[in-house]
Design an enzyme around this catalytic site. Structure first.
Site, mmCIF file in Angstrom:
data_model
loop_
_atom_site.group_PDB
_atom_site.id
_atom_site.type_symbol
_atom_site.label_atom_id
_atom_site.label_comp_id
_atom_site.label_asym_id
_atom_site.label_seq_id
_atom_site.Cartn_x
_atom_site.Cartn_y
_atom_site.Cartn_z
ATOM 1 N N ALA A 12 -35.858 0.122 -14.489
ATOM 2 C CA ALA A 12 -35.527 -1.247 -14.463
ATOM 3 C C ALA A 12 -34.905 -1.880 -13.271
ATOM 4 O O ALA A 12 -35.008 -3.107 -12.810
ATOM 5 C CB ALA A 12 -34.524 -1.523 -15.610
ATOM 6 N N ILE A 16 -40.781 -5.044 -9.268
ATOM 7 C CA ILE A 16 -41.363 -5.579 -10.421
ATOM 8 C C ILE A 16 -40.345 -5.612 -11.457
ATOM 9 O O ILE A 16 -40.435 -6.695 -12.207
ATOM 10 C CB ILE A 16 -42.719 -4.831 -10.630
ATOM 11 C CG1 ILE A 16 -43.775 -5.000 -9.492
ATOM 12 C CG2 ILE A 16 -43.473 -5.353 -11.838
ATOM 13 C CD1 ILE A 16 -44.898 -4.219 -9.552
ATOM 14 N N LYS A 162 -50.760 7.809 -8.869
ATOM 15 C CA LYS A 162 -51.180 6.703 -9.893
ATOM 16 C C LYS A 162 -52.413 6.938 -10.924
ATOM 17 O O LYS A 162 -52.510 6.729 -11.804
ATOM 18 C CB LYS A 162 -51.021 5.479 -9.201
ATOM 19 C CG LYS A 162 -49.884 4.906 -8.549
ATOM 20 C CD LYS A 162 -48.585 5.009 -9.393
ATOM 21 C CE LYS A 162 -48.547 3.739 -10.091
ATOM 22 N NZ LYS A 162 -47.511 3.405 -11.264
ATOM 23 N N VAL A 188 -48.107 -6.110 -4.227
ATOM 24 C CA VAL A 188 -47.235 -7.119 -4.738
ATOM 25 C C VAL A 188 -46.158 -7.452 -3.704
ATOM 26 O O VAL A 188 -45.471 -6.691 -3.496
ATOM 27 C CB VAL A 188 -46.415 -6.387 -5.988
ATOM 28 C CG1 VAL A 188 -45.634 -7.774 -6.930
ATOM 29 C CG2 VAL A 188 -47.499 -5.764 -7.278
#
Length: 319
Positions: A12, A16, A162, A188
């Site tokens: 968390a 992102i 990934k 990102v």
């Protein structure tokens, strides 16, 4: 709005995930966030609504059963936790591949017991485009998968981690009848909520402060962090969402991205140059039509870069 619904966000405190937690709280969700280090996650506790509806739990991604109690009773699970390293690692299997694959399966095993309505997996466009099948294709979409053998041969360890994690996740979800969707963002960037630097924002910082001197001969997708967080929420909330979703505002050669930064911020000493002795990578386009159909409108890259730089100034990384 989602008053009363409880969801879990793994990892968390990440770039992102921090925005995902913020947007979920803004929408009325009760959020359980798993973190590796509670001390480095204090920025989450300052978000609006956090005191009433956010709980942070330390959980080891590689410890079997560590997520059982956290996901129990959750309506949805967002699995964002995975290392993003593209340099400064010595053992790719231990530092990248094992945490990505084993960590993902650990979380999904907990989900198989808890049976949330939907699991949203944070993957990456890197799990799409690294395949010889792309050669000659102008546009890639969610039907493409990166080739693990090609990734390993060429030393693209992050791509490999990934890709293997996502493939393992789809196999597991199918075997255990889990409703899962995957978000596949490109590079990102955007404003930072956490206090520590993250890898993708550091790319922008090192261009602006003159650390980066050579421009990578590569076409890369760019997208804002708030849009990626919203893509997670849309695919969770909309029953018709299924499969994989690429998130890319636009594809740009690094040279063009540097030129755009220089145009927006002429006051910074950008020294990075292209190697003119080799042909420019012609690149390809990554289609985001599928996520747009779910209702996502992308913030223009120029605005995202402005917010990124404003955030770097606020955090005293730039003057």
């Amino acid at each position: 709005m989602a008053s009363g619904k409880t969801v879990c966000v793994t990892g968390a405190s990440g770039f992102i995930a921090s925005w995902l937690v913020k947007l979920l709280l803004d929408r009325g969700y009760t959020v359980r966030g798993t973190v590796r280090n509670a001390e480095k996650s204090k920025h989450l506790l300052e978000l609006p609504g956090a005191s009433e509806r956010l709980t942070l739990v330390e959980a080891d991604l590689l410890k079997p059963g560590a997520f059982d109690s956290v996901v129990q009773g959750c309506d949805g699970v967002f699995h964002t936790a995975s290392p993003f390293l593209y340099r400064n690692f010595t053992d790719p299997d231990a530092q990248l591949i094992e945490p990505a694959v084993k960590g993902t399966l650990n979380v999904l095993e907990s989900c198989a017991k808890a049976r949330p309505k939907r699991v949203v997996l944070t993957s990456t466009e890197a799990a799409v485009s690294h395949t010889d099948k792309r050669i000659g294709a102008d546009v890639v979409d969610e039907s493409y998968f990166s080739d693990p053998d090609k990734c390993r041969r060429e030393g693209d360890w992050y791509y490999l981690s990934k890709t293997l994690a996502e493939l393992a996740a789809w196999d597991f979800a199918k075997q255990h009848n889990l409703d899962m969707v995957a978000i596949l963002p490109v590079l990102v960037v955007g404003p930072v909520l956490q206090t520590s630097m993250n890898t993708s924002t550091e790319i922008v910082l090192e261009l602006l402060n003159g650390t980066t001197q050579t421009i990578t001969n590569q076409v890369v997708g760019w997208v804002g962090v708030k849009d990626v967080a919203m893509a997670h929420i849309l695919t969770y909330e909309k029953p018709e969402a299924e499969g994989r979703y690429i998130c890319s505002e636009r594809m740009l050669h690094f040279g063009d991205a540097v030129a755009l930064l220089a145009k927006l911020y002429p006051q910074y000493h950008i020294v990075a140059k292209e190697d003119g002795s080799v042909p420019r990578d012609p690149g390809y386009n990554a289609s985001s039509e599928k996520i747009k159909k779910l209702g996502l409108t992308f913030q223009p890259l120029e605005d995202v870069l402005r917010e990124t730089v404003a955030s770097l100034k606020e955090l005293k990384y730039l003057d």
